[in-house]
Design a protein around this motif. Structure first.
Motif, short mmCIF file in Angstrom:
data_model
loop_
_atom_site.label_atom_id
_atom_site.label_comp_id
_atom_site.label_asym_id
_atom_site.label_seq_id
_atom_site.Cartn_x
_atom_site.Cartn_y
_atom_site.Cartn_z
N LEU A 6 0.83 -1.19 0.00
CA LEU A 6 0.00 0.00 0.00
C LEU A 6 0.86 1.25 0.00
O LEU A 6 1.89 1.31 0.68
CB LEU A 6 -0.91 0.01 1.24
N GLU A 7 0.43 2.26 -0.72
CA GLU A 7 1.17 3.51 -0.75
C GLU A 7 0.94 4.29 0.54
O GLU A 7 -0.14 4.31 1.09
CB GLU A 7 0.72 4.36 -1.94
N GLN A 8 2.06 4.87 1.04
CA GLN A 8 1.97 5.73 2.21
C GLN A 8 1.30 7.04 1.81
O GLN A 8 1.52 7.55 0.72
CB GLN A 8 3.36 6.01 2.78
N PRO A 9 0.45 7.57 2.68
CA PRO A 9 -0.19 8.85 2.35
C PRO A 9 0.84 9.95 2.26
O PRO A 9 1.87 9.92 2.93
CB PRO A 9 -1.15 9.07 3.53
N HIS A 10 0.57 10.92 1.42
CA HIS A 10 1.49 12.04 1.20
C HIS A 10 1.40 12.97 2.42
O HIS A 10 0.36 13.54 2.71
CB HIS A 10 1.09 12.79 -0.07
N LEU A 11 2.54 13.12 3.16
CA LEU A 11 2.53 13.87 4.40
C LEU A 11 3.13 15.26 4.28
O LEU A 11 3.12 16.02 5.23
CB LEU A 11 3.29 13.09 5.49
N GLU A 12 3.70 15.60 3.12
CA GLU A 12 4.33 16.91 3.00
C GLU A 12 3.26 18.00 3.07
O GLU A 12 2.19 17.87 2.48
CB GLU A 12 5.08 17.00 1.68
N PRO A 13 3.53 19.08 3.79
CA PRO A 13 2.54 20.15 3.90
C PRO A 13 2.32 20.82 2.56
O PRO A 13 3.24 20.97 1.75
CB PRO A 13 3.18 21.12 4.90
N THR A 14 1.13 21.19 2.31
CA THR A 14 0.78 21.88 1.08
C THR A 14 1.19 23.34 1.17
O THR A 14 1.48 23.86 2.25
CB THR A 14 -0.73 21.79 0.82
N TYR A 15 1.20 24.01 0.04
CA TYR A 15 1.55 25.43 0.01
C TYR A 15 0.59 26.23 0.87
O TYR A 15 1.01 27.15 1.59
CB TYR A 15 1.52 25.93 -1.43
N LEU A 16 -0.68 25.86 0.84
CA LEU A 16 -1.69 26.57 1.62
C LEU A 16 -1.41 26.43 3.11
O LEU A 16 -1.53 27.41 3.87
CB LEU A 16 -3.09 26.05 1.28
N GLU A 17 -1.04 25.22 3.51
CA GLU A 17 -0.73 25.01 4.92
C GLU A 17 0.49 25.81 5.34
O GLU A 17 0.52 26.41 6.43
CB GLU A 17 -0.50 23.52 5.17
N LEU A 18 1.51 25.83 4.50
CA LEU A 18 2.71 26.60 4.81
C LEU A 18 2.41 28.09 4.89
O LEU A 18 2.92 28.80 5.76
CB LEU A 18 3.79 26.32 3.76
N GLU A 19 1.57 28.54 3.98
CA GLU A 19 1.20 29.95 3.98
C GLU A 19 0.41 30.31 5.23
O GLU A 19 0.59 31.39 5.82
CB GLU A 19 0.38 30.27 2.72
N THR A 20 -0.44 29.39 5.67
CA THR A 20 -1.21 29.62 6.90
C THR A 20 -0.29 29.72 8.11
O THR A 20 -0.45 30.60 8.96
CB THR A 20 -2.23 28.49 7.11
N LEU A 21 0.68 28.80 8.17
CA LEU A 21 1.64 28.84 9.28
C LEU A 21 2.47 30.13 9.25
O LEU A 21 2.75 30.72 10.29
CB LEU A 21 2.56 27.62 9.20
N ARG A 22 2.83 30.54 8.03
CA ARG A 22 3.64 31.76 7.91
C ARG A 22 2.87 32.97 8.40
O ARG A 22 3.40 33.83 9.12
CB ARG A 22 4.06 31.96 6.46
N ARG A 23 1.59 33.03 8.04
CA ARG A 23 0.76 34.15 8.45
C ARG A 23 0.57 34.16 9.97
O ARG A 23 0.61 35.22 10.60
CB ARG A 23 -0.60 34.10 7.73
N GLN A 24 0.35 32.99 10.55
CA GLN A 24 0.20 32.90 12.01
C GLN A 24 1.48 33.35 12.72
O GLN A 24 1.45 34.09 13.70
CB GLN A 24 -0.16 31.47 12.42
N TYR A 25 2.58 32.90 12.16
CA TYR A 25 3.89 33.27 12.71
C TYR A 25 4.10 34.78 12.63
O TYR A 25 4.55 35.42 13.58
CB TYR A 25 4.96 32.52 11.93
#
Length: 222
Positions: free
Chosen positions: A1-20
């Motif tokens: 079985l393929e492992q689910p893709h765990l890398e954060p998406t651009y949207l998630e990174l942008e959200t973290l950046r804005r919170q930071y």
């Protein structure tokens, strides 16, 4: 079985950046980050405002040259001696309370700052985060309190000296009084001794003289 893709998406990174960024902007203390060369990687508005710079103008600059280039007396402060860079060299946190930072216009203000090393996920040093605050008001309050304490100590010493002097005068007056009383008593004792001696002599003569002689003696005295 393929492992689910765990890398954060651009949207998630942008959200973290804005919170930071929101967190940095909300902090009242100055905060900035440095890379291993001592150049600014990020800075919050409070830090930029305290040194009269624009945030965008600070990115990529050597922060030591911007705000920590001189000692309080204006003499040169070598970068190698700066406690902030001990975070790079030894990976140790430094807290300093007796230095100054410099504004863009060449004036300085006293600061308290903490330099904390930053490490990546592998434990490698990648720079440092510095938080600082302007302690001008605290230094002013400390100076006022120190001056008040010194003034109080001076008044206490002056009062103690005045009390000591007054006490010495009282001792002198007491000694003078004692000498005066002794002298007066001595002067009073001498006449009384003479009178007592005369009375004693008269008593002895009275015993030896007849009544006729006593009468004649008293008439002569009269």
């Amino acid at each position: 079985l393929e492992q689910p893709h765990l890398e954060p998406t651009y949207l998630e990174l942008e959200t973290l950046r804005r919170q930071y960024q929101l967190i940095l902007n909300a902090v009242g203390e100055g905060v900035y980050g440095l890379d291993m060369q001592g150049n600014v990687t990020f800075v919050n508005p409070a830090a930029a405002s305290m040194i009269d710079w624009e945030v965008d103008d600070l990115i990529g600059q050597s922060m030591h040259q911007v705000l920590h280039h001189s000692h309080p007396d204006g003499s040169h402060y070598p970068k190698e001696c700066c406690p902030i860079y001990a975070a790079f060299q030894a990976g140790s946190t430094r807290r300093i309370t007796d230095e100054v930072f410099w504004r863009k216009d060449g004036t300085s203000f006293p600061v308290e700052y903490i330099s904390t090393p930053m490490q990546d996920e592998k434990g490698q040093l990648i720079g440092a985060v510095i938080t600082f605050r302007d302690i001008t008001q605290r230094k002013w309050a400390e100076a006022v309190l120190q001056q008040a304490n010194e003034d109080l100590e001076t008044k206490i010493r002056e009062r103690a000296a005045a009390l000591y002097e007054a006490n010495e005068r009282l001792r002198e007056l007491s000694a003078l009084k004692s000498r005066f009383v002794a002298m007066v008593c001595h002067e009073f004792r001498n006449p009384l001794n003479n009178i007592a001696l005369s009375v004693s002599s008269l008593s002895r003569y009275d015993e030896k003289l007849s009544a006729t002689h006593n009468s004649q003696f008293l008439q002569c005295g009269a």
